[in-house]
Design a protein around this motif. Structure first.
Motif: not given
Length: 420
Positions: A88-102, A379-387
């Motif tokens: 039930g959450g709604q995202c209203v702002f995102t921050s990520e500095w890596n262009d590939f992850s973005k 790299r991205q999946f190795g840095n991610s969380v277990v959903v």
């Protein structure tokens, strides 16, 4: 929230080349370049054209069941966000500095809200009001591998690491200013023991004593939900007394095994339009050969493991089968895949997991798109969380968040921030 043309142009450039965008809006590349560099202001007509390109449905990815708003800091590819949207959450702002992850993030979440890069340069007043703050703040300064590497290089780590370790305090200043009902912070298990426990002590003192939040933390192993031994500390906090308890966390006693996430070679592997035959050859019903280790790399890894066994060390590759639970997938997996090598039987050389299998190992659905190279995807999946871990934590947090919001609506006074 509708974004300005310049912001939409910046988002569009993470997905499309200048030539592709110029063709879409009917302008030449030089004109587009002037808009992008700020030499010429972006015209109003650019906004609707880019909005239609980026968000063909015309709306952000929202649900009628949105019950609370959250912000996604150090967002990576959106693993924590996925868990909280489920409840039930709604995202209203995102921050990520890596262009590939973005790029991966925007490919999977059609957002019409601000997307920032370097959060350290943002004034907290620029961040939208929100009910829950989510932050998987960088773990390299605290991880075992990160600390070992920095020690070997003679570099500082933890809070002495000015480029990453102090990012926790950027989280703290945002909490202090915006006073969300709750927060969730995620990091490596080693955060608990880093610097003999002093690092974690400072974090708790900041959150509890200076910010005045009720704080709970727990190390959760992802292998309850996916076939991967992945221990991470989850820190949750509430602005008011909440009655929250980890006792309501539901962790399956027996998690799945590796075979549940591997490509199926019996004809049952789903055909994904966005993957095509990139990872799996559907005509020949086999994993693409490029994921099998080369003879030289396999010989090197075996010799390396033998060398350390002779020295009494435990270093070496991790060979797994369909019945296994793997080691922790790391961001360095693209280098040699040594921590998780899938046996292919007999004398055949083992193989790496494909990026799609890595996505599954982290609990991402097959609808999750992988628009980047294999190297960046690993790299991205190795840095991610277990959903699924985040989904379960969000499930038990949500009722307490909503209770605090109801109290706010009833006029109950909110305590003033103590953190300066």
């Amino acid at each position: 929230m509708h974004l300005q043309p310049a912001t939409l142009l910046k988002q569009a450039r993470t997905r499309y080349t200048q030539r592709e965008l110029a063709r879409h809006i009917g302008k030449d590349i030089r004109t587009l370049r002037r808009w992008e560099t700020g030499q010429t202001p972006c015209p109003d007509m650019l906004g609707p054209a880019l909005q239609l390109l980026l968000f063909p449905s015309g709306t952000a990815k929202q649900s009628e069941n949105n019950r609370f708003r959250f912000i996604d800091l150090f967002a990576g590819i959106g693993g924590i966000r996925s868990g909280f949207e489920t409840h039930g959450g709604q995202c209203v702002f995102t921050s990520e500095w890596n262009d590939f992850s973005k790029k991966t993030y925007l490919e999977n979440f059609a957002d019409l809200h601000p997307f920032a890069g370097d959060i350290t340069r943002m004034d907290a007043d620029e961040i939208p009001d929100h009910d829950v703050l989510l932050a998987g703040f960088p773990c390299q300064p605290f991880s075992i591998a990160g600390v070992s590497k920095k020690n070997a290089l003679g570099k500082p780590h933890g809070f002495e690491c000015t480029t990453q370790g102090t990012l926790f305090f950027d989280v703290a200043r945002i909490i202090a200013r915006k006073r969300p009902a709750a927060f969730l912070l995620e990091n490596v298990k080693n955060l608990l023991s880093h610097d003999k426990g002093n690092t974690f002590k400072v974090i708790l003192q900041t959150l509890r004593d200076e910010l005045g939040y009720e704080v709970h933390y727990k190390v959760i192993d992802g292998q309850h939900f996916t076939p991967q031994h992945r221990e991470r500390i989850v820190i949750v906090g509430f602005r008011e007394n909440s009655g929250f308890s980890w006792d309501s966390l539901q962790l399956p006693a027996q998690g799945p095994r590796l075979g549940s996430i591997l490509h199926a070679t019996d004809g049952s592997e789903p055909v994904l339009e966005w993957d095509g035959n990139r990872f799996f050859d559907h005509e020949k019903q086999r994993i693409q050969p490029k994921y099998t280790l080369t003879p030289n790399l396999w010989a090197y890894l075996q010799a390396y493991a033998q060398k350390h066994r002779a020295a009494g060390n435990g270093f070496g590759f991790g060979l797994v089968s369909k019945d296994s639970v793997t080691r922790t997938l790391s961001a360095r997996y693209y280098k040699d895949g040594s921590e998780i090598l899938v046996s292919q039987g007999g004398r055949k050389r083992p193989r790496r997991l494909t990026p799609r299998e890595c996505a599954r190992l982290m609990g991402f659905p097959d609808t999750f798109r992988i628009p980047v190279s294999d190297t960046q995807a690993y790299r991205q999946f190795g840095n991610s969380v277990v959903v699924p871990v985040m989904q379960e934590v969000a499930r038990i947090m949500a009722p307490h968040v909503l209770e605090i919001l109801e109290q706010d609506a009833g006029g109950r006074a909110i305590s003033l921030p103590l953190f300066a």
